[in-house]
Enzyme design. Sequence first.
Site, PDB file in Angstrom:
ATOM      1  N   SER A   1       7.728   3.452   2.496  1.00  0.00           N
ATOM      2  CA  SER A   1       8.155   3.250   3.884  1.00  0.00           C
ATOM      3  C   SER A   1       9.673   3.173   3.994  1.00  0.00           C
ATOM      4  O   SER A   1      10.350   2.718   3.049  1.00  0.00           O
ATOM      5  CB  SER A   1       7.549   1.932   4.385  1.00  0.00           C
ATOM      6  OG  SER A   1       8.191   1.517   5.562  1.00  0.00           O
TER       7      SER A   1
ATOM      8  N   TYR B   1       6.009  -6.869   3.940  1.00  0.00           N
ATOM      9  CA  TYR B   1       5.504  -5.484   3.970  1.00  0.00           C
ATOM     10  C   TYR B   1       6.437  -4.579   3.167  1.00  0.00           C
ATOM     11  O   TYR B   1       5.997  -3.821   2.290  1.00  0.00           O
ATOM     12  CB  TYR B   1       5.408  -4.999   5.427  1.00  0.00           C
ATOM     13  CG  TYR B   1       5.149  -3.517   5.540  1.00  0.00           C
ATOM     14  CD1 TYR B   1       3.958  -2.961   5.072  1.00  0.00           C
ATOM     15  CD2 TYR B   1       6.106  -2.659   6.085  1.00  0.00           C
ATOM     16  CE1 TYR B   1       3.729  -1.587   5.158  1.00  0.00           C
ATOM     17  CE2 TYR B   1       5.879  -1.291   6.175  1.00  0.00           C
ATOM     18  CZ  TYR B   1       4.688  -0.761   5.706  1.00  0.00           C
ATOM     19  OH  TYR B   1       4.463   0.593   5.777  1.00  0.00           O
TER      20      TYR B   1
END
Length: 341
Positions: free
Chosen positions: A135, A160
């Site tokens: 990501s 995350y």
Amino acid sequence: MVDQRVIVTGAAGFIGWATCEALLARGATVVGVDNFNDYYDVALKDARAARLEAHESFTMHRLDIADADAVKQLVSDVDPYVVVNLAAQAGVRYSLERPDVYVQSNLVGFLSILEACRAQVESGAALTHLVYASSSSVYGDSADAPYSVAQKSDEPVSLYAATKKSNELMAHAYSSAFGLPSVGLRFFTVYGPMGRPDMAYFKFTNRLVKGDAIEVYNGGDMLRDFTYIDDIVAGVLSVIDRGAEVVPAGVPHKVYNLGNSHPEKLGDFILTLERCLRDNDLLTTPLQRKDLPMQVGDVYQTFADIEESSRDLGFAPTVGMDEGLSRFARWYAEYYRDERS
Ligand SMILES: NC(=O)c1ccc[n+]([C@@H]2O[C@H](COP(=O)([O-])OP(=O)(O)OC[C@H]3O[C@@H](n4cnc5c(N)ncnc54)[C@H](O)[C@@H]3O)[C@@H](O)[C@H]2O)c1
């Protein structure tokens, strides 16, 4: 391509579903894996799965990637030439509330994917490489824009992001120790039809069609490299095809950015979304917004440097914000028509 057997995890998810559709369209045999968790509307996951299951060469396995034995057995039975791991607990904000879920899916789950792939490589099976999702959030808030993969990315500002960075390190370790070729893809804010209802553009739309005010963080003063789903899928397909060639000799692991490389101000994105919703009769009242401060875990900007992805993968995004949001609004109007009438 001869007998393309591919396993795609997260197949009922947004990017997984779109990747499976593209693979099936070019004649691949696809085995999907998903646990259909209820982080967001399961009906949307079911709808994506139903579309995939309409293809004869698609099968869905409802299992948790953290179930190491089941994953290993499935990968061995299918004997794929590529595994694409897109299953994960996504979302930055939810990692403040439920860190445990991120550890379970993104770390324990990813380990069982690595172990299953390692077993394939060690047994001389067909597997050429693993493709997995990382990501843009790994860049945190201190990288210099545009973000290149060569930059430091070890100061995550959310759990995350920390799990995604960990995936890159784990994959590197497996490439180094066991010769497992793998390619990580840092996706930048992916949007489009059948997208994720937890993401800002989708949440804004859900509220605006009901005439509710939208919550805009930092007064809309944030930059996001919004990337249309079809462009992302083109990048993933390219890595499925070329991944084994682009990884270096020695440690066969590589990471690429997949982003539009054209950041937009969130405020401008909202204005375009508003226009596209009006064009589709989804919004008839004045837009109301509530400005809120920057949220913990959010970064000010994302901006992909895609020089390497263009050079090695032929990655060249083609869908801009106007076209992308217009396609999203058209899809939304059609998909939720019955619910609105
Ligand atoms: N959409 C984006 O903007 C974006 C940006 C950066 C990275 N990513 C990454 O790309 C990947 C795909 O994202 P997405 O937007 O399609 O998200 P998504 O939530 O729509 O898809 C993920 C899918 O994985 C499944 N899943 C989650 N945990 C699982 C588990 N333990 N076992 C089996 N299935 C599980 C979910 O049910 C879901 O269907 C994720 O790894 C995400 O972190 C997405």
